[in-house]
Design a protein around this motif. Structure first.
Motif, PDB file in Angstrom:
ATOM      1  N   TYR A 177       0.821  -1.403   0.091  1.00  0.00           N
ATOM      2  CA  TYR A 177      -0.003   0.031  -0.028  1.00  0.00           C
ATOM      3  C   TYR A 177       0.796   1.214   0.032  1.00  0.00           C
ATOM      4  O   TYR A 177       1.680   1.462   1.043  1.00  0.00           O
ATOM      5  CB  TYR A 177      -0.993   0.017   1.267  1.00  0.00           C
ATOM      6  CG  TYR A 177      -1.602   1.281   1.408  1.00  0.00           C
ATOM      7  CD1 TYR A 177      -2.455   1.777   0.263  1.00  0.00           C
ATOM      8  CD2 TYR A 177      -1.634   2.070   2.371  1.00  0.00           C
ATOM      9  CE1 TYR A 177      -3.408   3.033   0.689  1.00  0.00           C
ATOM     10  CE2 TYR A 177      -2.474   3.245   2.608  1.00  0.00           C
ATOM     11  CZ  TYR A 177      -3.239   3.509   1.736  1.00  0.00           C
ATOM     12  OH  TYR A 177      -4.021   4.759   1.819  1.00  0.00           O
ATOM     13  N   GLN A 203      -2.405   0.289  -4.305  1.00  0.00           N
ATOM     14  CA  GLN A 203      -2.742  -0.775  -3.435  1.00  0.00           C
ATOM     15  C   GLN A 203      -3.137  -1.965  -4.096  1.00  0.00           C
ATOM     16  O   GLN A 203      -3.705  -1.913  -5.348  1.00  0.00           O
ATOM     17  CB  GLN A 203      -3.996  -0.138  -2.645  1.00  0.00           C
ATOM     18  CG  GLN A 203      -4.635  -1.434  -1.503  1.00  0.00           C
ATOM     19  CD  GLN A 203      -5.949  -0.705  -1.208  1.00  0.00           C
ATOM     20  OE1 GLN A 203      -5.843   0.403  -0.305  1.00  0.00           O
ATOM     21  NE2 GLN A 203      -6.999  -1.378  -1.059  1.00  0.00           N
ATOM     22  N   CYS A 237     -12.733  -2.844 -12.739  1.00  0.00           N
ATOM     23  CA  CYS A 237     -11.305  -2.414 -13.065  1.00  0.00           C
ATOM     24  C   CYS A 237     -11.002  -2.074 -14.464  1.00  0.00           C
ATOM     25  O   CYS A 237     -11.703  -3.111 -15.231  1.00  0.00           O
ATOM     26  CB  CYS A 237     -10.062  -3.079 -12.658  1.00  0.00           C
ATOM     27  SG  CYS A 237     -10.323  -3.289 -10.706  1.00  0.00           S
ATOM     28  N   TYR A 296      -5.748  -7.898  -7.900  1.00  0.00           N
ATOM     29  CA  TYR A 296      -6.738  -6.796  -7.263  1.00  0.00           C
ATOM     30  C   TYR A 296      -7.845  -7.347  -6.737  1.00  0.00           C
ATOM     31  O   TYR A 296      -8.769  -7.702  -7.327  1.00  0.00           O
ATOM     32  CB  TYR A 296      -7.138  -5.616  -8.507  1.00  0.00           C
ATOM     33  CG  TYR A 296      -6.015  -4.922  -9.115  1.00  0.00           C
ATOM     34  CD1 TYR A 296      -5.461  -3.753  -9.004  1.00  0.00           C
ATOM     35  CD2 TYR A 296      -5.190  -5.758 -10.286  1.00  0.00           C
ATOM     36  CE1 TYR A 296      -4.398  -3.240  -9.705  1.00  0.00           C
ATOM     37  CE2 TYR A 296      -4.112  -5.184 -10.829  1.00  0.00           C
ATOM     38  CZ  TYR A 296      -3.896  -4.053 -10.637  1.00  0.00           C
ATOM     39  OH  TYR A 296      -2.835  -3.192 -11.098  1.00  0.00           O
ATOM     40  N   GLU A 318     -11.218  -4.282  -1.965  1.00  0.00           N
ATOM     41  CA  GLU A 318     -11.853  -2.947  -2.432  1.00  0.00           C
ATOM     42  C   GLU A 318     -10.824  -1.759  -2.415  1.00  0.00           C
ATOM     43  O   GLU A 318     -10.095  -1.475  -1.228  1.00  0.00           O
ATOM     44  CB  GLU A 318     -13.129  -2.553  -1.199  1.00  0.00           C
ATOM     45  CG  GLU A 318     -13.691  -1.191  -1.700  1.00  0.00           C
ATOM     46  CD  GLU A 318     -15.033  -0.836  -0.733  1.00  0.00           C
ATOM     47  OE1 GLU A 318     -15.685  -0.038  -1.069  1.00  0.00           O
ATOM     48  OE2 GLU A 318     -15.121  -1.596  -0.081  1.00  0.00           O
ATOM     49  N   GLY A 319     -10.747  -1.048  -3.386  1.00  0.00           N
ATOM     50  CA  GLY A 319      -9.767   0.123  -3.357  1.00  0.00           C
ATOM     51  C   GLY A 319      -8.277  -0.176  -4.099  1.00  0.00           C
ATOM     52  O   GLY A 319      -7.399   0.431  -4.240  1.00  0.00           O
ATOM     53  N   ASP A 320      -8.358  -1.704  -4.278  1.00  0.00           N
ATOM     54  CA  ASP A 320      -7.002  -1.900  -5.111  1.00  0.00           C
ATOM     55  C   ASP A 320      -6.856  -1.225  -6.481  1.00  0.00           C
ATOM     56  O   ASP A 320      -7.931  -1.406  -7.179  1.00  0.00           O
ATOM     57  CB  ASP A 320      -6.925  -3.330  -5.093  1.00  0.00           C
ATOM     58  CG  ASP A 320      -6.518  -4.295  -3.910  1.00  0.00           C
ATOM     59  OD1 ASP A 320      -6.138  -3.548  -2.793  1.00  0.00           O
ATOM     60  OD2 ASP A 320      -6.401  -5.516  -3.955  1.00  0.00           O
ATOM     61  N   HIS A 321      -5.682  -0.531  -6.766  1.00  0.00           N
ATOM     62  CA  HIS A 321      -5.340   0.200  -7.899  1.00  0.00           C
ATOM     63  C   HIS A 321      -4.152   0.345  -7.934  1.00  0.00           C
ATOM     64  O   HIS A 321      -3.371  -0.054  -7.182  1.00  0.00           O
ATOM     65  CB  HIS A 321      -6.383   1.466  -7.779  1.00  0.00           C
ATOM     66  CG  HIS A 321      -5.710   2.276  -6.915  1.00  0.00           C
ATOM     67  ND1 HIS A 321      -5.663   2.368  -5.373  1.00  0.00           N
ATOM     68  CD2 HIS A 321      -4.896   3.509  -7.070  1.00  0.00           C
ATOM     69  CE1 HIS A 321      -4.881   3.213  -4.833  1.00  0.00           C
ATOM     70  NE2 HIS A 321      -4.460   3.945  -5.816  1.00  0.00           N
ATOM     71  N   THR A 344      -7.736   1.438 -12.755  1.00  0.00           N
ATOM     72  CA  THR A 344      -8.819   2.230 -11.701  1.00  0.00           C
ATOM     73  C   THR A 344      -9.429   1.076 -10.716  1.00  0.00           C
ATOM     74  O   THR A 344      -9.111   0.095 -10.664  1.00  0.00           O
ATOM     75  CB  THR A 344     -10.139   2.260 -12.662  1.00  0.00           C
ATOM     76  OG1 THR A 344     -10.967   1.072 -13.113  1.00  0.00           O
ATOM     77  CG2 THR A 344     -10.052   3.197 -13.760  1.00  0.00           C
ATOM     78  N   PRO A 345      -9.742   1.687  -9.514  1.00  0.00           N
ATOM     79  CA  PRO A 345      -9.685   1.017  -8.238  1.00  0.00           C
ATOM     80  C   PRO A 345     -10.926  -0.122  -8.328  1.00  0.00           C
ATOM     81  O   PRO A 345     -11.919  -0.058  -8.787  1.00  0.00           O
ATOM     82  CB  PRO A 345     -10.574   2.019  -7.359  1.00  0.00           C
ATOM     83  CG  PRO A 345      -9.716   3.244  -7.780  1.00  0.00           C
ATOM     84  CD  PRO A 345     -10.002   3.343  -9.109  1.00  0.00           C
TER      85      PRO A 345
END
Length: 273
Positions: A86, A92, A178, A145, A148-151, A218-219
């Motif tokens: 992160y 992330q 994504c 990914y 949630e929020g992985d990007h 994108t996340p």
């Protein structure tokens, strides 16, 4: 993508408990699969697209279905080996380096070194390509990914090598919203920037010059799952010592962890139990 017969060999073997011979066909190899699939493409037109788009190419279908299924299986099996990182405001997600892949998924390494694949990439790029050194954890790697929020934020795949570095991005699993967002021609002062966005399905491909394409992932949303596989090829595998240190530190902090990067570096990229 083609109905040509895959390369295989047959031999007569006797099944246990019977005297009747059985014709057994050898499993198709990654190299044969790639050779068959790329022979069916309009490669001259694809080369024109790659040049026109400033060293960028997207295909929604590239790998053979069997090869794609193999990658999906391996990506799921390698989940216990994910190293998560992160970096606030930038990245992330999870990664599995080529060193772990070498130990647990040699099929991927074989695909990376496929002569048919490298030959096709040379036809697209117009460059003579080489595989990355054995100590480079980014040579081939899986990127996950899964939360949630992985990007990953806007960036270039900057080459620290003496030559150019090309990225080949393969879709493996995409149960997500994504997208790969990108901007073409950002470093060409004579052309306007050209934005684009694609979702890469399993077996799909994106090929680009890492120093030319500005891009991001994108996340991910809650309960989504996405895995991609990257292959890196270079025109010159030389690297200045201080750039090697920068590259190794980036890989350790942002992707694979210090143990993966520096333990493998000290062992010359060789596998350890």
């Amino acid at each position: 993508m083609t109905d040509q017969a895959m390369r295989a060999s047959a031999s007569d073997v006797t099944l246990p408990g019977t005297s009747q011979p059985h014709a057994a066909r050898a499993a198709s190899t990654p190299d044969a699969d790639v050779a068959r699939e790329t022979a069916a493409l309009d490669n001259a037109a694809l080369r024109e697209d790659f040049v026109r788009q400033g060293a960028f190419l997207y295909l929604d279908k590239f790998l053979a279905p069997d090869a794609t299924a193999q990658l999906i299986r391996l990506a799921r099996e390698l989940q216990p080996h994910i190293n998560r990182n992160y970096l606030p405001g930038h990245k992330q997600g999870g990664s599995v380096s080529r060193h772990t892949i070498d130990e647990h998924a040699p099929f991927i390494a074989e695909l990376y070194r496929s002569k048919a694949l490298i030959g096709w990439l040379e036809q697209m790029t117009g460059d003579r390509l080489q595989v990355c050194p054995a100590t480079d954890p980014h040579a081939y790697a899986l990127y996950y990914y899964t939360r949630e929020g992985d990007h990953i934020g806007w960036h270039y795949d900057t080459s620290y090598y003496d030559g150019r570095r090309y990225t080949m991005l393969l879709g493996v699993i995409d149960e997500s919203s994504c997208r790969l967002d990108y901007e073409l021609h950002t470093r060409d002062k004579d052309r306007a920037d050209e934005p684009g966005s694609v979702a890469i399905p399993p077996g799909g491909l994106v090929l680009f010059d890492g120093d030319k394409l500005r891009h991001r992932i994108t996340p991910a949303r809650a309960n989504e799952f996405r895995v991609s596989l990257t292959f890196e090829y270079v025109t010159d595998p030389g690297m200045r010592p201080w750039l090697r240190l920068i590259s190794n530190m980036k890989d350790a902090v942002a992707y694979f962890g210090f143990r993966q990067v520096f333990r493998r570096l000290l062992s010359g990229g060789k596998n350890r139990a």
